[in-house]
Write an enzyme that holds these catalytic residues in place. Structure first.
Site, PDB file in Angstrom:
ATOM      1  N   ASP A   1       1.041  -1.240  -0.133  1.00  0.00           N
ATOM      2  CA  ASP A   1      -0.342   0.156   0.122  1.00  0.00           C
ATOM      3  C   ASP A   1       0.543   1.709   0.367  1.00  0.00           C
ATOM      4  OD1 ASP A   1      -2.295   1.685   0.212  1.00  0.00           O
ATOM      5  OD2 ASP A   1      -2.194   1.127   2.074  1.00  0.00           O
TER       6      ASP A   1
ATOM      7  N   ASP B   1      -2.277   5.223  -5.898  1.00  0.00           N
ATOM      8  CA  ASP B   1      -2.260   4.360  -4.493  1.00  0.00           C
ATOM      9  C   ASP B   1      -2.947   2.863  -5.005  1.00  0.00           C
ATOM     10  OD1 ASP B   1      -2.850   3.111  -1.951  1.00  0.00           O
ATOM     11  OD2 ASP B   1      -5.080   4.541  -2.162  1.00  0.00           O
TER      12      ASP B   1
END
Length: 429
Positions: free
Chosen positions: A89, A284
């Protein structure tokens, strides 16, 4: 919203006053060994070299955008090292594992819970301070560093910071097991997009991220990169020796945001401006799909709908995979079946130069083929789910190497072969 998706993960800096028990117990008796790919990717034994900066470490990725809905990486952690599946992430800094310390509440994972062993990070450690804002940073329990992270999908993790070895096979042939700090999560709440993984691998640019810690130990430069294959899988890497910088499209990383953002961009459709030029963009890897704010999203939907006028496609109102899906005369098997009906997108970033850095998104970078054989729009309305910026998610990063160079403060990308694990830059460029 309909469909499977992962949301942007936001670290909430809260100091917890938790008396942590059981952390000094013995480690698990299990002797789970690293998986076979650890022996096959690289050759060479453990080295005692002092300063291998300039090397990298590469990890295979597994999963896909659809139908699985997420990518994951195996990290081998502990003494002896044991395998854990983590969600890579770039939208958050802290790495954490579900932890038997004991666990108050843990979700279903892929492996047995991590067992700590006298490896607490103290409250006075600079890494602990990096997790908290100064007005909330308190050391009522100086022997431990408490943390809490919350994510936009409603998920959260509460725990303490610990240190343990991470098995790394460097591209220069060395094997290292640096002690890195990560969260021992003993209280997890699953979010709406919960996945059966063991934790999160924080790839952000904060001091607590794995890349930052590796850089401070002078094992490699503070660079993170990933290459997501449209066929599923791909690879993740730390360090800067897997690419030729001159062949990468670079844009400046904004200092105004804690996330990986090149700042503002112009949205183009079919090579022409849509009129939207002030779109704040964030990269992201923790989001399966991409997002635009409500106005830009509605404009895109209108343009796509107009482009499909007269084409052999009609809206599939009975397909709830994503918000907009279209069906043909017969079910589609792959994106190549419909690619000709859709125009490419692009985001143009200002570089302070005459030309812009273009991030090109072909149709396969914003479309999926659903289980019903329909083609669906993989760009969603971010405003509807509380995202106040525009997000480049996994779907729009497929078959590209995306690089976050935290030392030069630039973000780069280039088309790449993401289907095999590279041993050098020649394998992917």
């Amino acid at each position: 919203m309909r469909g499977r998706q992962r949301e942007m993960k936001v670290v909430v800096t809260l100091v917890l006053v938790v008396v942590f028990l059981g952390l000094c117990g013995s480690s698990s008796a299990s002797d789970a060994q690293p998986q076979k790919w650890w022996q096959s990717i690289f050759s060479g034994s453990t080295s005692s070299a002092v300063n291998p900066v300039g090397s990298s470490v590469v990890f295979p990725l597994y999963g896909n955008v659809y139908p699985k809905g997420f990518y994951y990486v195996q990290m081998n952690i502990g003494q002896p090292p044991k395998p854990y599946f983590l969600d890579p992430d770039t939208g958050s800094d802290l790495t954490w594992l579900q932890c038997d310390a004991p666990c108050v509440h843990c979700t279903t994972g892929s492996h047995p819970l991590y067992r700590p062993n006298n490896n607490l990070v103290s409250c006075k450690d600079p890494l602990c301070a990096a997790l908290h804002s100064s007005d909330e940073y308190d050391c009522d329990h100086p022997q431990q560093c408490d943390y809490e992270v919350e994510y936009a999908d409603g998920g959260s993790s509460i725990g303490v910071l610990v240190q343990d070895g991470f098995l790394l096979n460097l591209t220069n042939g060395e094997r290292r097991s640096p002690r890195l700090a990560f969260g021992c999560g003993y209280d997890q709440v699953p979010g709406s997009s919960n996945h059966p993984l063991d934790g999160v691998l924080g790839l952000g640019k904060g001091k607590s991220s794995i890349a930052s810690q590796l850089s401070r130990q002078r094992l490699m430069r503070n660079v993170v990169g990933h290459c997501l294959s449209a066929q599923g899988g791909g690879f993740l890497f730390f360090g800067d020796d897997l690419y030729d910088s001159s062949r990468i499209v670079w844009t400046t990383m904004s200092r105004d945001y804690s996330y990986y953002s090149p700042g503002f961009a112009e949205l183009l459709f079919g090579g022409k401006s849509t009129g939207y030029k002030k779109l704040l963009v964030v990269f992201d890897s923790g989001s399966s799909y991409s997002y635009l704010n409500s106005q830009a999203y509605q404009a895109l939907v209108s343009l796509v709908t107009k482009e499909l006028s007269g084409k052999p496609l009609r809206e599939a109102q009975d397909d709830w995979t994503l918000q907009f899906c279209w069906k043909g005369k017969k079910p589609f098997k792959k994106i190549g079946d419909v690619r000709k009906y859709f125009k490419p997108l692009a985001l143009g970033f200002e570089n302070g130069l005459k030309s812009k850095s273009l991030y090109e998104i072909p149709p396969e970078g914003y479309l999926i083929i659903s289980s019903k054989g329909n083609v669906c729009l993989g760009i969603l309305n971010g405003t509807e789910v509380g995202i106040d910026f525009n997000m480049i998610g996994d779907i729009s990063m497929q078959d590209k190497m995306v690089i976050y160079d935290n030392e030069k403060e630039v973000i780069g990308w280039t088309p790449a072969n993401c289907d095999r694990i590279p041993k050098s830059k020649m394998d992917i460029m």
